[in-house]
Motif scaffolding. Structure first.
Motif, PDB file in Angstrom:
ATOM      1  N   ALA A  20       0.839  -1.192   0.000  1.00 39.29           N
ATOM      2  CA  ALA A  20       0.000   0.000   0.000  1.00 39.29           C
ATOM      3  C   ALA A  20       0.879   1.249   0.000  1.00 39.29           C
ATOM      4  CB  ALA A  20      -0.903   0.005   1.228  1.00 39.29           C
TER       5      ALA A  20
ATOM      6  N   CYS B 127       1.303   4.683   1.157  1.00 36.06           N
ATOM      7  CA  CYS B 127       0.697   5.399   2.291  1.00 36.06           C
ATOM      8  C   CYS B 127       1.167   6.842   2.331  1.00 36.06           C
ATOM      9  CB  CYS B 127       1.048   4.691   3.596  1.00 36.06           C
ATOM     10  SG  CYS B 127       0.363   3.026   3.690  1.00 36.06           S
TER      11      CYS B 127
ATOM     12  N   GLY C 102      -5.139   0.281   4.392  1.00 36.10           N
ATOM     13  CA  GLY C 102      -4.300  -0.694   3.698  1.00 36.10           C
ATOM     14  C   GLY C 102      -4.222  -2.015   4.451  1.00 36.10           C
TER      15      GLY C 102
ATOM     16  N   ASN D  77      -7.048  -4.384   2.830  1.00 34.04           N
ATOM     17  CA  ASN D  77      -6.198  -5.016   1.814  1.00 34.04           C
ATOM     18  C   ASN D  77      -5.171  -5.974   2.388  1.00 34.04           C
ATOM     19  OD1 ASN D  77      -6.424  -1.769   0.821  1.00 34.04           O
ATOM     20  ND2 ASN D  77      -7.331  -3.354  -0.461  1.00 34.04           N
TER      21      ASN D  77
ATOM     22  N   ALA E 242      -2.413  -5.406   3.691  1.00 31.97           N
ATOM     23  CA  ALA E 242      -1.126  -4.994   3.116  1.00 31.97           C
ATOM     24  C   ALA E 242       0.015  -5.569   3.945  1.00 31.97           C
ATOM     25  CB  ALA E 242      -1.029  -3.481   3.046  1.00 31.97           C
TER      26      ALA E 242
END
Length: 151
Positions: free
Chosen positions: A84, A86, A95, A99, A101
């Motif tokens: 991700a 950021c 994230g 996700n 991440a």
């Protein structure tokens, strides 16, 4: 937690500070370079960082550059990596939550070191929500270049 970290020249200063921050938090850090602010080609340092995460040598990874864009692109080309990009605490939180991440990318030229520390802390502390998000991650993982539609 064992965390991989890598940067190019434009992310070197923050990499060094984040590495110390992680160690103070009790994490083991594996540094993939670069080792100065002399100009380098970032894929040479970012790809090995991402591979360490994908191969399970490290649980998570952090990559840094000037903007973080190129670093996120390189990391996300490695199968099994979800990196991700950021730019604030909320992007780091989402994230992880949505996700899962396993890597983040940070742009040294885009924020203060204090913000970078907050991003790292949030990413470390935030759990993955699972549920509908897990299904979406599985759909992403199923996509292959041969299976992607083109117009």
């Amino acid at each position: 937690m064992k965390i991989a970290i890598g940067s190019d020249h434009a992310g070197f200063q923050y990499k060094e500070q984040i590495k110390d921050f992680l160690k103070q938090l009790g994490h083991e850090v594996r540094d993939f370079g670069t080792n100065s602010d002399a100009s380098v080609d970032y894929p040479l340092f970012i790809r090995p960082t991402a591979l360490a995460v994908a191969d399970g040598e490290c649980e998570r990874g952090i990559v840094l550059g000037g903007s973080g864009n190129g670093e996120a692109i390189v990391a996300n080309r490695v199968k099994g990596v979800r990196c991700a990009l950021c730019w604030n605490v909320e992007s780091a939180r989402l994230g992880r939550q949505h996700n899962n991440a396993n890597m983040i990318s940070i742009g040294q030229r885009m924020m203060t070191i204090e913000t970078a520390f907050q991003i790292v802390q949030t990413w470390l502390d935030t759990p993955f929500e699972g549920g509908r998000h897990q299904r979406r991650i599985e759909e992403i993982d199923q996509a292959t270049p041969e299976g992607c539609a083109r117009s």
